[in-house]
Write a protein that holds these residues in place. Structure first.
Motif, PDB file in Angstrom:
ATOM      1  N   VAL A   1      39.639  15.001 -12.622  1.00  0.00           N
ATOM      2  CA  VAL A   1      38.330  15.786 -12.624  1.00  0.00           C
ATOM      3  C   VAL A   1      38.319  16.643 -11.246  1.00  0.00           C
ATOM      4  O   VAL A   1      38.368  17.783 -11.168  1.00  0.00           O
ATOM      5  N   TRP A   2      38.927  16.219 -10.241  1.00  0.00           N
ATOM      6  CA  TRP A   2      39.104  16.932  -8.923  1.00  0.00           C
ATOM      7  C   TRP A   2      40.324  17.842  -8.970  1.00  0.00           C
ATOM      8  O   TRP A   2      39.914  18.919  -8.695  1.00  0.00           O
ATOM      9  N   SER A   3      41.233  17.329  -9.863  1.00  0.00           N
ATOM     10  CA  SER A   3      42.373  18.419  -9.677  1.00  0.00           C
ATOM     11  C   SER A   3      41.974  19.769 -10.689  1.00  0.00           C
ATOM     12  O   SER A   3      42.165  20.802 -10.288  1.00  0.00           O
ATOM     13  N   THR A   4      40.988  19.293 -11.807  1.00  0.00           N
ATOM     14  CA  THR A   4      40.868  20.695 -12.578  1.00  0.00           C
ATOM     15  C   THR A   4      39.598  21.422 -11.564  1.00  0.00           C
ATOM     16  O   THR A   4      39.849  22.581 -11.610  1.00  0.00           O
ATOM     17  N   PHE A   5      38.726  20.812 -10.633  1.00  0.00           N
ATOM     18  CA  PHE A   5      37.835  21.507  -9.941  1.00  0.00           C
ATOM     19  C   PHE A   5      38.619  22.442  -8.981  1.00  0.00           C
ATOM     20  O   PHE A   5      38.283  23.274  -8.565  1.00  0.00           O
ATOM     21  N   THR A   6      39.768  21.665  -8.316  1.00  0.00           N
ATOM     22  CA  THR A   6      40.312  22.350  -7.136  1.00  0.00           C
ATOM     23  C   THR A   6      40.948  23.494  -7.656  1.00  0.00           C
ATOM     24  O   THR A   6      40.916  24.682  -7.121  1.00  0.00           O
ATOM     25  N   THR A   7      41.685  23.684  -8.813  1.00  0.00           N
ATOM     26  CA  THR A   7      42.197  24.806  -9.461  1.00  0.00           C
ATOM     27  C   THR A   7      41.418  25.697 -10.035  1.00  0.00           C
ATOM     28  O   THR A   7      41.490  26.965  -9.610  1.00  0.00           O
ATOM     29  N   LEU A   8      40.016  25.338 -10.267  1.00  0.00           N
ATOM     30  CA  LEU A   8      39.040  26.416 -10.642  1.00  0.00           C
ATOM     31  C   LEU A   8      38.612  27.129  -9.640  1.00  0.00           C
ATOM     32  O   LEU A   8      38.281  28.381  -9.367  1.00  0.00           O
ATOM     33  N   ARG A   9      38.287  26.345  -8.445  1.00  0.00           N
ATOM     34  CA  ARG A   9      38.009  27.012  -7.303  1.00  0.00           C
ATOM     35  C   ARG A   9      38.783  28.028  -6.695  1.00  0.00           C
ATOM     36  O   ARG A   9      38.493  29.191  -6.138  1.00  0.00           O
ATOM     37  N   GLN A  10      40.264  27.839  -6.925  1.00  0.00           N
ATOM     38  CA  GLN A  10      41.191  28.824  -6.492  1.00  0.00           C
ATOM     39  C   GLN A  10      41.227  30.097  -7.213  1.00  0.00           C
ATOM     40  O   GLN A  10      41.377  31.213  -6.882  1.00  0.00           O
ATOM     41  N   GLN A  11      40.664  29.935  -8.517  1.00  0.00           N
ATOM     42  CA  GLN A  11      40.703  31.231  -9.261  1.00  0.00           C
ATOM     43  C   GLN A  11      39.381  31.884  -9.696  1.00  0.00           C
ATOM     44  O   GLN A  11      39.438  33.248  -9.666  1.00  0.00           O
ATOM     45  N   LYS A  12      38.210  31.335  -8.870  1.00  0.00           N
ATOM     46  CA  LYS A  12      36.977  32.112  -9.057  1.00  0.00           C
ATOM     47  C   LYS A  12      36.548  32.203  -7.737  1.00  0.00           C
ATOM     48  O   LYS A  12      36.952  31.633  -6.599  1.00  0.00           O
ATOM     49  N   ASP A  13      35.479  33.187  -7.612  1.00  0.00           N
ATOM     50  CA  ASP A  13      34.856  33.510  -6.364  1.00  0.00           C
ATOM     51  C   ASP A  13      33.765  32.446  -5.950  1.00  0.00           C
ATOM     52  O   ASP A  13      33.656  32.234  -4.752  1.00  0.00           O
ATOM     53  N   PHE A  14      33.270  31.919  -6.964  1.00  0.00           N
ATOM     54  CA  PHE A  14      32.310  30.710  -6.740  1.00  0.00           C
ATOM     55  C   PHE A  14      32.331  29.735  -7.823  1.00  0.00           C
ATOM     56  O   PHE A  14      32.423  30.501  -9.238  1.00  0.00           O
ATOM     57  N   VAL A  15      31.716  28.736  -7.912  1.00  0.00           N
ATOM     58  CA  VAL A  15      31.760  27.729  -8.905  1.00  0.00           C
ATOM     59  C   VAL A  15      30.312  27.055  -8.935  1.00  0.00           C
ATOM     60  O   VAL A  15      30.099  26.492  -7.994  1.00  0.00           O
ATOM     61  N   LEU A  16      29.762  27.018  -9.952  1.00  0.00           N
ATOM     62  CA  LEU A  16      28.290  26.163 -10.204  1.00  0.00           C
ATOM     63  C   LEU A  16      28.965  24.862 -10.713  1.00  0.00           C
ATOM     64  O   LEU A  16      29.400  24.751 -11.976  1.00  0.00           O
ATOM     65  N   VAL A  17      28.511  23.711 -10.117  1.00  0.00           N
ATOM     66  CA  VAL A  17      28.710  22.406 -10.578  1.00  0.00           C
ATOM     67  C   VAL A  17      27.550  21.937 -11.037  1.00  0.00           C
ATOM     68  O   VAL A  17      26.751  21.605 -10.187  1.00  0.00           O
ATOM     69  N   GLU A  18      27.477  21.485 -12.258  1.00  0.00           N
ATOM     70  CA  GLU A  18      26.246  20.768 -12.859  1.00  0.00           C
ATOM     71  C   GLU A  18      26.579  19.506 -12.888  1.00  0.00           C
ATOM     72  O   GLU A  18      27.318  18.979 -13.531  1.00  0.00           O
ATOM     73  N   GLY A  19      25.692  18.673 -12.104  1.00  0.00           N
ATOM     74  CA  GLY A  19      25.948  17.362 -12.243  1.00  0.00           C
ATOM     75  C   GLY A  19      25.549  16.516 -13.255  1.00  0.00           C
ATOM     76  O   GLY A  19      24.999  17.141 -14.311  1.00  0.00           O
ATOM     77  N   LEU A  20      25.720  15.282 -13.368  1.00  0.00           N
ATOM     78  CA  LEU A  20      24.947  14.341 -14.603  1.00  0.00           C
ATOM     79  C   LEU A  20      24.097  13.478 -13.966  1.00  0.00           C
ATOM     80  O   LEU A  20      23.990  13.114 -12.983  1.00  0.00           O
ATOM     81  N   GLY A  21      22.918  13.462 -14.947  1.00  0.00           N
ATOM     82  CA  GLY A  21      21.792  12.447 -14.357  1.00  0.00           C
ATOM     83  C   GLY A  21      21.151  13.293 -13.154  1.00  0.00           C
ATOM     84  O   GLY A  21      21.167  14.152 -13.083  1.00  0.00           O
ATOM     85  N   GLY A  22      20.846  12.130 -12.444  1.00  0.00           N
ATOM     86  CA  GLY A  22      20.187  12.319 -10.935  1.00  0.00           C
ATOM     87  C   GLY A  22      21.398  12.071  -9.855  1.00  0.00           C
ATOM     88  O   GLY A  22      22.121  11.794 -10.157  1.00  0.00           O
ATOM     89  N   LEU A  23      20.576  12.653  -8.681  1.00  0.00           N
ATOM     90  CA  LEU A  23      21.270  12.199  -7.422  1.00  0.00           C
ATOM     91  C   LEU A  23      21.951  10.779  -7.373  1.00  0.00           C
ATOM     92  O   LEU A  23      23.030  10.394  -6.850  1.00  0.00           O
ATOM     93  N   GLY A  24      21.231   9.749  -7.936  1.00  0.00           N
ATOM     94  CA  GLY A  24      21.386   8.528  -7.816  1.00  0.00           C
ATOM     95  C   GLY A  24      22.144   7.763  -9.092  1.00  0.00           C
ATOM     96  O   GLY A  24      22.369   6.543  -9.019  1.00  0.00           O
TER      97      GLY A  24
END
Length: 230
Positions: free
Chosen positions: A91-114
């Protein structure tokens, strides 16, 4: 800031509504900026399918959602039932690559903060460890004040960079109900976190025009400084 984690007090609080509203706004008014959508972990059918239905994204399904389980339960439970690991490195590897390709990334979490990500980690742990600026979605309903206070306390304890709170009408709400169930001044006084707006109840979550309009009424500068509000 190149990313924003959209989390909530609980499941079905309105993370998806906020995510797609911000995406609709972005693609309507800021097409010159490359936006990425990221759902780190998904169980069951839901967000990634909706993203691809509503938007033309220059991302593969695996780039949007690198870790998917068929069983619609918490990831630690789903992983055990399906005999698979919760591969956070992937997951982290995919996210890191996406950040390099985009100006901004919206990350939708799962469930709630806890909500649990593994047997040891919650969404709050991921927000802290990955240094994700975070917005908290709170459903407009009776009991919302206590849920908000508890989640802000968790964010503070875990040293999450919480930028603000968004109220979401999970069902049609009158102005009086919003004021009674989620009084802004009281929430801000109790949490010392700014309420950045209210999303009205949207019966049709595929209406991109209404989604973009809902996003335009939020205090975007507080949690999306990369955008200039139109």
């Amino acid at each position: 800031m190149k990313e924003l984690l959209i989390t909530a007090t609980d499941t079905d609080a309105g993370k998806t509504i906020l995510t797609i509203a911000l995406t609709a706004y972005w693609q309507t008014y800021h097409k010159d900026l490359k936006l990425g959508l990221f759902k780190p972990i998904q169980t069951g059918i839901g967000d990634r399918e909706l993203y691809t239905k509503l938007f033309s994204l220059d991302q593969s399904l695996d780039e949007i959602n690198p870790l998917w389980y068929e069983t619609p339960v918490a990831p630690p439970v789903a992983s055990e039932r399906e005999g698979r690991l919760v591969e956070l490195d992937r997951v982290w590897s995919t996210f890191t690559t996406l950040r390099q390709q985009k100006d901004f990334v919206l990350v939708e979490g799962l469930g709630g903060l806890g909500s649990p990500v593994t047997h040891e980690l919650t969404v709050a742990d991921i927000a802290r460890d990955w240094h994700l600026p975070t917005i908290l979605v709170v459903p407009v309903k009776l009991g919302a004040i206590a849920q908000t206070v508890a989640n802000v306390a968790l964010a503070r304890q875990m040293k999450v960079n919480l930028l603000g709170i968004i109220l979401n009408c999970v069902k049609p709400c009158s102005e009086k109900e919003i004021a009674d169930w989620t009084p802004v001044e009281l929430i801000e006084s109790l949490t010392q976190v700014q309420v950045c707006g209210v999303i009205p109840h949207l019966a049709d979550i595929t209406d991109l025009g209404k989604l973009a309009k809902a996003a335009s009424n939020l205090d975007l500068e507080k949690f999306l400084p990369v955008l200039t509000k139109v």
